[in-house]
Scaffold this active site. Sequence first.
Site, PDB file in Angstrom:
ATOM      1  N   LYS A 132      -3.807  -8.313  -4.546  1.00 45.77           N
ATOM      2  CA  LYS A 132      -3.838  -7.000  -3.895  1.00 45.77           C
ATOM      3  C   LYS A 132      -4.169  -5.943  -4.928  1.00 45.77           C
ATOM      4  CE  LYS A 132      -1.190  -3.998  -0.824  1.00 45.77           C
ATOM      5  NZ  LYS A 132      -2.263  -3.875   0.174  1.00 45.77           N
ATOM      6  N   HIS A 159       3.751  -8.032  -2.786  1.00 47.39           N
ATOM      7  CA  HIS A 159       2.547  -8.688  -2.282  1.00 47.39           C
ATOM      8  C   HIS A 159       1.981  -9.654  -3.318  1.00 47.39           C
ATOM      9  CE1 HIS A 159       2.633  -5.384   0.647  1.00 47.39           C
ATOM     10  NE2 HIS A 159       1.861  -6.146   1.392  1.00 47.39           N
TER      11      HIS A 159
END
Lengths: 255, 255, 255, 255
Positions: free
Chosen positions: C149, C145
């Site tokens: 995040k 990601h």
Amino acid sequence: MAIKVIIAGFKGKMGQAAYKMVLEDEELELIGLVDPFATEKNVAGVPVFTDKTDLTALEADVWVDFTTPAVAYENTKFALENGFAPVVGTTGFTAEQIDELKSLSARKALGGLIAPNFAIGAILLMQFAAQAAKYLPNVEIIELHHDNKKDAPSGTAIKTAELISETRQSLKQGATDEEELLAGARGAEVDGMRIHSVRLPGLVAHQEVIFGAQGEGLTLRHDSYDRISFMSGVNLGIKEVVKRQQLVYGLEQLL
Amino acid sequence: MAIKVIIAGFKGKMGQAAYKMVLEDEELELIGLVDPFATEKNVAGVPVFTDKTDLTALEADVWVDFTTPAVAYENTKFALENGFAPVVGTTGFTAEQIDELKSLSARKALGGLIAPNFAIGAILLMQFAAQAAKYLPNVEIIELHHDNKKDAPSGTAIKTAELISETRQSLKQGATDEEELLAGARGAEVDGMRIHSVRLPGLVAHQEVIFGAQGEGLTLRHDSYDRISFMSGVNLGIKEVVKRQQLVYGLEQLL
Amino acid sequence: MAIKVIIAGFKGKMGQAAYKMVLEDEELELIGLVDPFATEKNVAGVPVFTDKTDLTALEADVWVDFTTPAVAYENTKFALENGFAPVVGTTGFTAEQIDELKSLSARKALGGLIAPNFAIGAILLMQFAAQAAKYLPNVEIIELHHDNKKDAPSGTAIKTAELISETRQSLKQGATDEEELLAGARGAEVDGMRIHSVRLPGLVAHQEVIFGAQGEGLTLRHDSYDRISFMSGVNLGIKEVVKRQQLVYGLEQLL
Amino acid sequence: MAIKVIIAGFKGKMGQAAYKMVLEDEELELIGLVDPFATEKNVAGVPVFTDKTDLTALEADVWVDFTTPAVAYENTKFALENGFAPVVGTTGFTAEQIDELKSLSARKALGGLIAPNFAIGAILLMQFAAQAAKYLPNVEIIELHHDNKKDAPSGTAIKTAELISETRQSLKQGATDEEELLAGARGAEVDGMRIHSVRLPGLVAHQEVIFGAQGEGLTLRHDSYDRISFMSGVNLGIKEVVKRQQLVYGLEQLL
């Protein structure tokens, strides 16, 4: 001391991204913005101009240009004549214009950069591919793009194959008695290498260069998700041109 | 004219692979084989020896050595003293021994190579990773090996991280308020970079170095399927040492 | 005949995407839009409402809901009571609410769908992973990601591991004498499986599930570039609920 | 209680792998080996036969057959007639022979398996690809093999495309005005889908099926490194046939 930057064409998509990037980097100082379509007088305290001739008095180090092919040559010349090292992402220069700007920059002892592609990852991939091909001559290219793309293979894939051709020994790859049961299975051929073009919705712009040798493989992959990726190249360009005494063509010249 | 090659330790697994590789390359000529465990007098017309001192009279260019740590230093010295440029894949040299062999090679004006890793793809990956990290400082390493491997991360992954550290600006990656809901999720840390070790049956030895920047990604992957992969590095070594006047340590010195 | 669709919450990001999707599909007919923040009376000829009670007279087949957790339950109940099969992407339902809505839908003999995730590719990946784990119990998960995040591993990775745990024989993977030279190298552990979380700028949301067995590997990868990906799931939901007589929870129930 | 196994053709490469696999699994008990080329009387205490008719008295559950096309049909018939459930990896059966063996097995109420491909990962990939194509009709196949492979695309890739064609809506993919600047770039076409064949030294046998939809991608990849990979399928076959009352063709029938 911060590098003083002017951005020309700051109202466009790339100009806006450059504006944001310069503001966020402490080593850079934004001192002027220019765009014929601007209506504001300043943005966040930075003066805005609609005519470049109003900027001659500014004490800037670098002129970032994301304007249009129609004016980019004149802009670059203007920048050099006024002592600003140009970093230009606009396309459409002729070879003659580039040569002339190189000469002008040398006379002015100013660095500069004109780059058709500012994505550092893409440039590195091409360089690495050419370098690896010296030692690993068996190579294939897979490029993957969204399915609205009309042409295949991509310009980048062809350019990559050409760069590889310059360093690798010429080689017709694959089995000598190779046979296509279905036409096109083995892809397009460039100098004995194969290029494969994948087109699918959801994809953006991706390229894999796969090298194979006895018992090993080396894969180089670049994924491009967004034009915002150009900004790390612009940033690098700004910081490099101020150290140099002549304009170069192609971001790879600064790596 | 073909390069004349001797192979020491030709009865071992690597020696056998080297034997095959030399025979298949027209630019190389196999003129002698040596191994204390050999019982045959010649193989395919090439004379076989059990004692290296019987080879002093041979007119060879290169001494390929895949013997054992116990004898490799003596072998390399012997090769240099007899005018053979050594290409050595045996491990276990001390730093002092390497320095001494470099000096000796310089005095003899002979090239030479001692390499702990002959897989060209692996060496290229490390070089490219270090080069890319200059411009793309956000990077993570994933290494994948068969599930009999005891240690994690792999030595190659740690070596790669160290090489990257030498070129990239120091950087603590990830979100500043990053939180592991399950311990270990974010992998091991080396100088702000993360390394992840995957262990699964079926895998051999693979490594991915993934760089990320705004809107783009660059991934370098090496797959090693078989030790036979070392042979392209040995081949390169043979052809390079004959052009040189001093021994080097590490295949990367010849790239 | 086209399926008649109402979209609730059409002013939001997801609602707008749903609006566009419905208009572009000939098998669907948009007959009403509702949003408390709407100021227009109609959009491209489709009537716009700010209060759902004004829609009771509409002859619609499906009620697409991208509103807010605060009103989604009431909206779904309202849809069922008025004969519209609900397709709901809003989150925040309690288990009791879902049970109640299932009962209500059965009494009304109306299909319906409440789905926390409409990305078909992500749902398929989880299903395939659980199915493969029956036969290939050695598996690791890598999720990748963007580096904003905060949490690791991702919720999807944990959910995937849980689904795998339901089908595979319990197994502590890796070498029995496995050792981490650097803490965290082997990732997080869930029921003997390992999960690795990569965080880099440029990445969006990606997940790989890698299975290994003697001499082979199977890798399942999902790449999510944009929330627009949810629309193929919404489209599927609309076309499926009209064939059914009871509401289901989770898009996987319709695959 | 352990499943009692006979291995026919145990001197061949696959037979040897099966022998090793059965010995290592506690749930299996090896009680007989047969091969016309065997010279030993027993191996590790297991009796060895050269003629299958000497095995009629053995109380075995399963007959594993890795012999030759010339004898496999007779062997399978023999196994069924003597109460052994056959698990057969030999190829060359005609459709009539398979039908006949199915009937015979049903009369004997014995399970059985004849499988042209025992790699579970490869079978799962094909199944998943067909399943995903129902919902994600845009798909391309990339298969990668060593560069001695003569034909392109691979049989597995064509088989995969055919299986996908059975479940997906027919679709001509790519831009409608798509143009190949270099012939073959877009690969081979099967029912509107594209297949690309990569051939490089070092590769073994690999296949990727890539699905794309708005904003997302799903990739399924199988890597086959070694025929040893067939053994998990053989193991599964042995354990499944003892629960069944009829022979099936294709490992997928047992998944």
